[in-house]
Design an enzyme around this catalytic site. Sequence first.
Site, PDB file in Angstrom:
ATOM      1  N   ASP A 276       0.670  -1.323  -0.057  1.00 20.15           N
ATOM      2  CA  ASP A 276       0.112  -0.077  -0.078  1.00 20.15           C
ATOM      3  C   ASP A 276       0.845   1.290  -0.062  1.00 20.15           C
ATOM      4  O   ASP A 276       0.373   2.165   0.601  1.00 20.15           O
ATOM      5  CB  ASP A 276      -0.774  -0.273   1.273  1.00 20.15           C
ATOM      6  CG  ASP A 276      -1.895  -1.140   1.154  1.00 20.15           C
ATOM      7  OD1 ASP A 276      -1.782  -2.172   0.335  1.00 20.15           O
ATOM      8  OD2 ASP A 276      -2.780  -1.131   1.947  1.00 20.15           O
TER       9      ASP A 276
ATOM     10  N   LYS B 264      -6.561  -4.889  -2.985  1.00 16.85           N
ATOM     11  CA  LYS B 264      -7.238  -5.648  -1.792  1.00 16.85           C
ATOM     12  C   LYS B 264      -8.198  -4.638  -1.257  1.00 16.85           C
ATOM     13  O   LYS B 264      -8.004  -3.420  -0.996  1.00 16.85           O
ATOM     14  CB  LYS B 264      -6.254  -5.913  -0.840  1.00 16.85           C
ATOM     15  CG  LYS B 264      -5.479  -4.898  -0.451  1.00 16.85           C
ATOM     16  CD  LYS B 264      -4.361  -5.313   0.827  1.00 16.85           C
ATOM     17  CE  LYS B 264      -3.589  -4.299   1.246  1.00 16.85           C
ATOM     18  NZ  LYS B 264      -4.176  -3.411   2.278  1.00 16.85           N
TER      19      LYS B 264
ATOM     20  N   CYS C 230      -1.996  -2.154   7.816  1.00 15.70           N
ATOM     21  CA  CYS C 230      -2.214  -3.168   6.758  1.00 15.70           C
ATOM     22  C   CYS C 230      -0.734  -4.077   6.707  1.00 15.70           C
ATOM     23  O   CYS C 230      -0.800  -5.350   6.242  1.00 15.70           O
ATOM     24  CB  CYS C 230      -2.165  -2.357   5.398  1.00 15.70           C
ATOM     25  SG  CYS C 230      -3.909  -1.723   5.213  1.00 15.70           S
TER      26      CYS C 230
HETATM   27  N1  TIU Z   1      -2.450   0.357   4.331  1.00 12.20           N
HETATM   28  C1  TIU Z   1      -3.196   0.782   5.605  1.00 12.20           C
HETATM   29  O1  TIU Z   1      -2.500   0.538   6.385  1.00 12.20           O
HETATM   30  N2  TIU Z   1      -4.225   1.315   5.459  1.00 12.20           N
HETATM   31  C2  TIU Z   1      -4.931   2.115   6.616  1.00 12.20           C
HETATM   32  O2  TIU Z   1      -5.917   2.605   6.516  1.00 12.20           O
HETATM   33  N3  TIU Z   1      -3.882   2.473   7.395  1.00 12.20           N
HETATM   34  C3  TIU Z   1      -4.094   3.329   8.322  1.00 12.20           C
HETATM   35  O3  TIU Z   1      -3.006   3.613   8.996  1.00 12.20           O
HETATM   36  N4  TIU Z   1      -5.094   4.207   8.636  1.00 12.20           N
END
Ligand code: TIU
Length: 218
Positions: free
Chosen positions: A24, A126, A159
């Site tokens: 991500d 995802k 994540c």
């Molecule tokens: N990729 C991921 O960690 N998504 C989130 O929403 N992370 C946050 O820390 N908000």
Amino acid sequence: MPTVDASPGKFTFDLDTTALLVIDMQRDFLLPGGFGESLGNDVSQLRRTIEPLAALLTTWRAAGLPVIHTREGHKPDLSDCPPAKLTRAPKIGQPGPFGRILVQGEYGHDIIDELQPVGDEVVIDKPGKGAFYATDLSEILEKMGAKRLIVTGVTTEVCVHTTVREANDRGYECLVLSDCVGSYFPEFQRVGLQMIAAQGGIFGWVTESPALLKEIAR
Ligand code: TIU
């Protein structure tokens, strides 16, 4: 076999059965003025991962090793976003400075310029925090013959943690690179990494990328 000094102990891996997971690294989370920052988050805490991750990718790719990227996001009609998620993240799907927030096909949903996938690298879209839930990741890893994962990306306690826990339960050995994962919250970064290596490596191993780079270069 290559062996890296890590916490809680040495991580031994085979280059033929190890894949690099980049979680991500999307504009919505990392760009100043983007979604992450609009929630009051300090994106510099995530941006410090870009340089070490770019260096790792250069070495990893030069060695011909597999890279898998993930992106968190949803279909334009948000049919894959559970109402329970949308209620607590109402900005998802709304217009933002980089397009509709966390919606597939929008500029903000894609990976930052510095870490764009190259060649035939896999990109997994995802809908959840974990990279295994509602994706083909298990099948892709099985086809590759992967047994171990080098885990990088953002955010450490969300994540990255969810994915490491999913992977660990599926029998993968995970090495998390502390300089290549980031949290908006310094205390979550510190404790999140401690939690992975605690109790003899309850979820996996933790080290810094130079230790791994040294092994790959050998
Ligand atoms: N990729 C991921 O960690 N998504 C989130 O929403 N992370 C946050 O820390 N908000």
